[in-house]
Design a protein around this motif. Structure first.
Motif, mmCIF file in Angstrom:
data_model
loop_
_atom_site.group_PDB
_atom_site.id
_atom_site.type_symbol
_atom_site.label_atom_id
_atom_site.label_comp_id
_atom_site.label_asym_id
_atom_site.label_seq_id
_atom_site.Cartn_x
_atom_site.Cartn_y
_atom_site.Cartn_z
ATOM 1 N N ILE A 152 3.733 -128.495 66.283
ATOM 2 C CA ILE A 152 4.026 -127.369 67.188
ATOM 3 C C ILE A 152 4.642 -126.224 66.394
ATOM 4 N N VAL A 153 5.600 -126.548 65.534
ATOM 5 C CA VAL A 153 6.239 -125.519 64.704
ATOM 6 C C VAL A 153 5.209 -124.884 63.772
ATOM 7 N N ARG A 154 4.352 -125.699 63.154
ATOM 8 C CA ARG A 154 3.290 -125.158 62.284
ATOM 9 C C ARG A 154 2.419 -124.177 63.051
ATOM 10 N N ASP A 155 1.997 -124.572 64.258
ATOM 11 C CA ASP A 155 1.152 -123.682 65.050
ATOM 12 C C ASP A 155 1.884 -122.406 65.443
ATOM 13 N N ALA A 156 3.184 -122.485 65.663
ATOM 14 C CA ALA A 156 3.966 -121.276 65.960
ATOM 15 C C ALA A 156 3.938 -120.327 64.749
ATOM 16 N N PHE A 157 3.985 -120.866 63.532
ATOM 17 C CA PHE A 157 3.847 -120.016 62.344
ATOM 18 C C PHE A 157 2.463 -119.384 62.299
ATOM 19 N N TYR A 158 1.447 -120.107 62.746
ATOM 20 C CA TYR A 158 0.085 -119.571 62.777
ATOM 21 C C TYR A 158 -0.083 -118.486 63.833
ATOM 22 N N GLY A 159 0.879 -118.347 64.743
ATOM 23 C CA GLY A 159 0.811 -117.307 65.759
ATOM 24 C C GLY A 159 0.575 -117.813 67.166
ATOM 25 N N VAL A 160 0.551 -119.129 67.357
ATOM 26 C CA VAL A 160 0.379 -119.679 68.695
ATOM 27 C C VAL A 160 1.655 -119.416 69.486
ATOM 28 N N GLN A 161 1.495 -118.917 70.704
ATOM 29 C CA GLN A 161 2.641 -118.608 71.552
ATOM 30 C C GLN A 161 2.515 -119.189 72.955
ATOM 31 N N ARG A 162 1.315 -119.424 73.405
ATOM 32 C CA ARG A 162 1.103 -119.852 74.794
ATOM 33 C C ARG A 162 0.971 -121.372 74.890
ATOM 34 N N PHE A 163 1.547 -121.928 75.940
ATOM 35 C CA PHE A 163 1.494 -123.365 76.199
ATOM 36 C C PHE A 163 0.057 -123.880 76.128
ATOM 37 N N ALA A 164 -0.858 -123.189 76.811
ATOM 38 C CA ALA A 164 -2.255 -123.639 76.870
ATOM 39 C C ALA A 164 -2.894 -123.672 75.490
ATOM 40 N N ASP A 165 -2.540 -122.726 74.628
ATOM 41 C CA ASP A 165 -3.109 -122.706 73.280
ATOM 42 C C ASP A 165 -2.558 -123.847 72.427
ATOM 43 N N PHE A 166 -1.256 -124.129 72.546
ATOM 44 C CA PHE A 166 -0.699 -125.300 71.849
ATOM 45 C C PHE A 166 -1.434 -126.557 72.314
ATOM 46 N N ALA A 167 -1.577 -126.709 73.631
ATOM 47 C CA ALA A 167 -2.197 -127.904 74.191
ATOM 48 C C ALA A 167 -3.645 -128.059 73.728
ATOM 49 N N ALA A 168 -4.408 -126.985 73.752
ATOM 50 C CA ALA A 168 -5.825 -127.055 73.377
ATOM 51 C C ALA A 168 -6.001 -127.313 71.886
ATOM 52 N N HIS A 169 -5.220 -126.634 71.053
ATOM 53 C CA HIS A 169 -5.386 -126.786 69.606
ATOM 54 C C HIS A 169 -4.905 -128.142 69.108
ATOM 55 N N LEU A 170 -3.786 -128.594 69.623
ATOM 56 C CA LEU A 170 -3.213 -129.852 69.154
ATOM 57 C C LEU A 170 -3.771 -131.071 69.890
ATOM 58 N N ARG A 171 -4.387 -130.831 71.054
ATOM 59 C CA ARG A 171 -4.874 -131.935 71.902
ATOM 60 C C ARG A 171 -3.734 -132.905 72.192
ATOM 61 N N ILE A 172 -2.616 -132.341 72.560
ATOM 62 C CA ILE A 172 -1.392 -133.078 72.845
ATOM 63 C C ILE A 172 -1.260 -133.253 74.351
ATOM 64 N N PRO A 173 -0.798 -134.401 74.817
ATOM 65 C CA PRO A 173 -0.566 -134.542 76.262
ATOM 66 C C PRO A 173 0.404 -133.463 76.762
ATOM 67 N N ARG A 174 0.090 -132.873 77.883
ATOM 68 C CA ARG A 174 0.868 -131.744 78.399
ATOM 69 C C ARG A 174 2.329 -132.113 78.641
ATOM 70 N N ALA A 175 2.584 -133.327 79.115
ATOM 71 C CA ALA A 175 3.974 -133.746 79.356
ATOM 72 C C ALA A 175 4.749 -133.822 78.042
ATOM 73 N N VAL A 176 4.104 -134.315 77.004
ATOM 74 C CA VAL A 176 4.748 -134.397 75.688
ATOM 75 C C VAL A 176 5.002 -132.994 75.150
ATOM 76 N N LEU A 177 4.010 -132.116 75.271
ATOM 77 C CA LEU A 177 4.174 -130.742 74.808
ATOM 78 C C LEU A 177 5.327 -130.064 75.531
ATOM 79 N N SER A 178 5.381 -130.227 76.834
ATOM 80 C CA SER A 178 6.463 -129.629 77.609
ATOM 81 C C SER A 178 7.822 -130.130 77.136
ATOM 82 N N GLU A 179 7.941 -131.423 76.892
ATOM 83 C CA GLU A 179 9.197 -132.016 76.411
ATOM 84 C C GLU A 179 9.577 -131.477 75.029
ATOM 85 N N ARG A 180 8.602 -131.417 74.127
ATOM 86 C CA ARG A 180 8.888 -130.950 72.755
ATOM 87 C C ARG A 180 9.248 -129.463 72.745
#
Length: 170
Positions: free
Chosen positions: A26-54
């Protein structure tokens, strides 16, 4: 956030924040310029509940800031504290490139001003300048898979050279 309050080890305290699975990605993607929840979720293919918690943990720890975006969407951006993680993240990527990238690195880090290679100390090998994170250009390396038009917005954006911390917009 349960930090090791009785622990006097900085590494143990740090790992309490960034040591969980997915967190450094998540931190790496933030350096790449990711800012939106949906973009983190789509790029990382992370469960939404886990993403929300992190994301909540990173915000409460002061690594990310959450700000209102367009509509009801919130944006997540690195704070100065979060940007301070870049040397550690960069060193981990270099170690992974050396030991686990048989086709070569997926990404190269270059100096945005002159396209010079940047060493692990953050110094451009062409001009000798010590770089701030915003001076880095991330480009594809030989280990990158070609992005196709159906890929997520982050993968498509990373298929072309871009500055770190430059927001990826849909």
């Amino acid at each position: 956030m349960a930090v090791y309050t009785g622990e006097n080890c900085s590494l143990a305290r740090t790992l309490e924040i960034i040591g969980e699975r997915w967190t450094l990605l998540i931190v790496r993607d933030a350096f790449y310029g990711v800012q939106r929840f949906a973009d983190f979720a789509a790029h990382l293919r992370i469960p939404r509940a886990v993403l929300s918690e992190r994301l909540a943990l990173l915000v409460s720890a002061g690594v990310l800031a959450k700000t209102p975006g367009a509509g009801r969407r919130e944006l997540y951006t690195l704070t100065d504290k979060g940007i301070g993680l870049f040397p550690a993240l960069r060193a981990l990527v270099a170690w992974g490139d050396q030991h686990y990238a048989p086709d070569g690195p997926r990404r190269h880090f270059r100096h945005a001003d002159d396209n010079g290679e940047v060493d692990l100390a953050g110094v451009c090998q062409l001009c000798g300048k010590s770089l701030a994170v915003r001076d880095y250009l991330v480009t594809t390396g030989p280990g990158a898979s070609p992005a196709d038009a159906s890929a997520d917005a982050v993968t498509r954006a990373l298929a072309t050279p871009r500055r770190l911390l430059e927001p990826i917009t849909p």
